[in-house]
Design a protein around this motif. Sequence first.
Motif, PDB file in Angstrom:
ATOM      1  N   LEU A   1      12.198  -5.248  -0.603  1.00 51.00           N
ATOM      2  CA  LEU A   1      12.574  -3.991  -1.245  1.00 51.00           C
ATOM      3  C   LEU A   1      12.363  -4.051  -2.757  1.00 51.00           C
ATOM      4  O   LEU A   1      12.341  -3.019  -3.427  1.00 51.00           O
ATOM      5  N   GLU A   2      12.216  -5.269  -3.289  1.00 44.97           N
ATOM      6  CA  GLU A   2      11.912  -5.400  -4.715  1.00 44.97           C
ATOM      7  C   GLU A   2      10.527  -4.859  -5.056  1.00 44.97           C
ATOM      8  O   GLU A   2      10.298  -4.393  -6.174  1.00 44.97           O
ATOM      9  N   PHE A   3       9.592  -4.940  -4.119  1.00 42.52           N
ATOM     10  CA  PHE A   3       8.195  -4.675  -4.444  1.00 42.52           C
ATOM     11  C   PHE A   3       7.947  -3.282  -5.024  1.00 42.52           C
ATOM     12  O   PHE A   3       7.279  -3.155  -6.054  1.00 42.52           O
ATOM     13  N   PRO A   4       8.416  -2.204  -4.378  1.00 41.16           N
ATOM     14  CA  PRO A   4       8.158  -0.887  -4.979  1.00 41.16           C
ATOM     15  C   PRO A   4       8.829  -0.712  -6.331  1.00 41.16           C
ATOM     16  O   PRO A   4       8.288  -0.043  -7.221  1.00 41.16           O
ATOM     17  N   VAL A   5      10.002  -1.318  -6.498  1.00 42.68           N
ATOM     18  CA  VAL A   5      10.679  -1.238  -7.791  1.00 42.68           C
ATOM     19  C   VAL A   5       9.887  -1.993  -8.850  1.00 42.68           C
ATOM     20  O   VAL A   5       9.693  -1.517  -9.974  1.00 42.68           O
ATOM     21  N   LEU A   6       9.404  -3.175  -8.498  1.00 43.06           N
ATOM     22  CA  LEU A   6       8.608  -3.953  -9.445  1.00 43.06           C
ATOM     23  C   LEU A   6       7.328  -3.214  -9.822  1.00 43.06           C
ATOM     24  O   LEU A   6       6.881  -3.275 -10.972  1.00 43.06           O
ATOM     25  N   LEU A   7       6.746  -2.510  -8.874  1.00 44.43           N
ATOM     26  CA  LEU A   7       5.550  -1.730  -9.177  1.00 44.43           C
ATOM     27  C   LEU A   7       5.850  -0.682 -10.240  1.00 44.43           C
ATOM     28  O   LEU A   7       5.081  -0.492 -11.191  1.00 44.43           O
TER      29      LEU A   7
ATOM     30  N   PRO B   1      -5.162   9.324  -9.022  1.00 41.66           N
ATOM     31  CA  PRO B   1      -6.121   8.899  -7.987  1.00 41.66           C
ATOM     32  C   PRO B   1      -6.980   7.709  -8.387  1.00 41.66           C
ATOM     33  O   PRO B   1      -7.282   6.858  -7.541  1.00 41.66           O
ATOM     34  N   TRP B   2      -7.390   7.644  -9.645  1.00 39.56           N
ATOM     35  CA  TRP B   2      -8.244   6.524 -10.040  1.00 39.56           C
ATOM     36  C   TRP B   2      -7.472   5.209 -10.016  1.00 39.56           C
ATOM     37  O   TRP B   2      -7.986   4.178  -9.561  1.00 39.56           O
ATOM     38  N   LEU B   3      -6.247   5.251 -10.492  1.00 34.64           N
ATOM     39  CA  LEU B   3      -5.424   4.046 -10.462  1.00 34.64           C
ATOM     40  C   LEU B   3      -5.070   3.674  -9.025  1.00 34.64           C
ATOM     41  O   LEU B   3      -5.023   2.489  -8.668  1.00 34.64           O
ATOM     42  N   LEU B   4      -4.869   4.683  -8.186  1.00 41.58           N
ATOM     43  CA  LEU B   4      -4.588   4.424  -6.775  1.00 41.58           C
ATOM     44  C   LEU B   4      -5.790   3.771  -6.098  1.00 41.58           C
ATOM     45  O   LEU B   4      -5.640   2.820  -5.317  1.00 41.58           O
ATOM     46  N   ALA B   5      -6.989   4.260  -6.405  1.00 44.92           N
ATOM     47  CA  ALA B   5      -8.200   3.675  -5.818  1.00 44.92           C
ATOM     48  C   ALA B   5      -8.381   2.228  -6.268  1.00 44.92           C
ATOM     49  O   ALA B   5      -8.737   1.350  -5.464  1.00 44.92           O
ATOM     50  N   ALA B   6      -8.125   1.971  -7.549  1.00 42.59           N
ATOM     51  CA  ALA B   6      -8.237   0.600  -8.052  1.00 42.59           C
ATOM     52  C   ALA B   6      -7.207  -0.306  -7.385  1.00 42.59           C
ATOM     53  O   ALA B   6      -7.509  -1.458  -7.032  1.00 42.59           O
ATOM     54  N   SER B   7      -6.003   0.212  -7.186  1.00 45.28           N
ATOM     55  CA  SER B   7      -4.959  -0.571  -6.522  1.00 45.28           C
ATOM     56  C   SER B   7      -5.341  -0.880  -5.082  1.00 45.28           C
ATOM     57  O   SER B   7      -5.107  -1.987  -4.588  1.00 45.28           O
ATOM     58  N   ALA B   8      -5.931   0.102  -4.405  1.00 47.38           N
ATOM     59  CA  ALA B   8      -6.354  -0.110  -3.019  1.00 47.38           C
ATOM     60  C   ALA B   8      -7.410  -1.208  -2.933  1.00 47.38           C
ATOM     61  O   ALA B   8      -7.361  -2.070  -2.041  1.00 47.38           O
TER      62      ALA B   8
ATOM     63  N   ALA C   1       0.832  -1.205   0.000  1.00 46.51           N
ATOM     64  CA  ALA C   1       0.000   0.000   0.000  1.00 46.51           C
ATOM     65  C   ALA C   1       0.865   1.254   0.000  1.00 46.51           C
ATOM     66  O   ALA C   1       0.572   2.227  -0.712  1.00 46.51           O
ATOM     67  N   ALA C   2       1.945   1.238   0.785  1.00 43.32           N
ATOM     68  CA  ALA C   2       2.851   2.385   0.807  1.00 43.32           C
ATOM     69  C   ALA C   2       3.494   2.596  -0.559  1.00 43.32           C
ATOM     70  O   ALA C   2       3.647   3.736  -1.022  1.00 43.32           O
ATOM     71  N   ALA C   3       3.863   1.494  -1.217  1.00 43.25           N
ATOM     72  CA  ALA C   3       4.470   1.602  -2.543  1.00 43.25           C
ATOM     73  C   ALA C   3       3.474   2.164  -3.554  1.00 43.25           C
ATOM     74  O   ALA C   3       3.823   3.014  -4.382  1.00 43.25           O
ATOM     75  N   CYS C   4       2.229   1.702  -3.487  1.00 40.37           N
ATOM     76  CA  CYS C   4       1.204   2.219  -4.405  1.00 40.37           C
ATOM     77  C   CYS C   4       0.952   3.704  -4.162  1.00 40.37           C
ATOM     78  O   CYS C   4       0.835   4.490  -5.108  1.00 40.37           O
ATOM     79  N   LEU C   5       0.854   4.090  -2.902  1.00 40.24           N
ATOM     80  CA  LEU C   5       0.614   5.496  -2.581  1.00 40.24           C
ATOM     81  C   LEU C   5       1.761   6.367  -3.075  1.00 40.24           C
ATOM     82  O   LEU C   5       1.548   7.458  -3.619  1.00 40.24           O
TER      83      LEU C   5
END
Length: 325
Positions: free
Chosen positions: A302-308, A118-125, A107-111
Motif C-alpha cells: 500500500l506504500e507504493f501508490p503513496v510513494l509514487l 499521457p506522456w508521463l503515463l506512457a513513459a511509466s508504462a 501499473a494501477a498506481a501509475c494510471l
Amino acid sequence: MATAALAAPARGLGAAPLAGFLAATALALAAALRAPAGTAVLGLALFGILHNVLELRYVTGRFESVLAGPFLKLLVALITGIVLCRLLPVSTASRAAEILLVYGLLAAACLHALRRRPWLLAASAALLLLAATASLSFPGYHFVVLTHLHNLVPLLFLLEWSRGLPRGRAAFMAVQCGWVLVVPALLLGGTLDGWAAPATATADRLAVSYTPPGWLDGSAGLRFVAVFAFLQTMHYVVWVWFLPRYAPEASAAFERRAPGLRGRRAWALGLAAGAALAVLFASDYAQGKALYAALASYHAYLEFPVLLVLVLGIDPTGRKPRASR
C-alpha cells in the motif's frame, strides 16, 4: 494532496527527537554488528506485526485521499493476490505470479496518478515493462531489492512529514539521511568489519534472503544481514515510536475512517496479533516467517501508490501539481 488537510507541527521539534534518533542509531548499529541474525529475528518477532498495524494507520490516515474508493479496493484485491501467492509453496510459478501482481499494482498506481499526463503515463508504462522483464528474468534479485527497499522508504515519508516543520528541518533530515544512507553504505563497504562479530550458521541462512545471489560468496552475505538488521530496527523506530508520537493528526484521520480502532485499540490489536505470531515463531520459525511475509504484504505494497505521489509531487486527483516548498 491528502496531507494538506492535516495539521502541520506547530513548532520545531526540539532536541529530544533528534537525540532519540541518534541514540537509536547507535544502539541499532551495535546490535546489527554484534548479533545481526539475532537482531533481525528477534526484532521481527517482537515488532513485526505491531509496526504493520501502526504503519497502515499512518499511511491510510495521512494519505486518505490517495487510498480511498474504488482505487483502494483495486489495490487491496491485487495485494490479496500477492498474499495468496506467498501462502503457496515457493515455486517458479508462485514467484512469477507475485512479480506480475506487483507490477500490476504499480501499473494501477501509475494510471490512477498520471491519467491526465499521457506522456508521463506512457513513459511509466515503458519503464514498468522493462523492470518487469528484468524481475521475471532475475527473480532472486527482485525479492532481495524489495526487501531492502521497504526498509528505506521511511526516508520519503519523513521527508514529506517534515515539510510542516517551521524550523529545524535541515537538521532533522540530516539525521534521517545519516541512518538511512550513510550507515548502510559504511556497513556494505566493509568500513565497520572490525567491529562485526564472526558469521554464524543462522546468519549464513539469513544471508540467502538478504543478499543479491551473485554476492553470496565471501563476507558480503554477513554485511547484507547486518544492513537488514540495522535498517529493520530503525524502521521500527520510525513506525512504532516517532510517527505515532509526532504525527497524531494521521492517527486522528485514520480513526475517522475506522472508529472501531480508536485510541489504544490499534495498539492492542498489533500487540495481540504480534504475541500470537511470536508463539508461532518460537515453535516453528519458518512457518511463522512465511505467515508474516504474507500478512505484511498489505502494509508494504500500500506504500507504493503513496510513494509514487511523493516522488512525482503531484495531486493524486489530477487537479494540479502539488506546490513545492
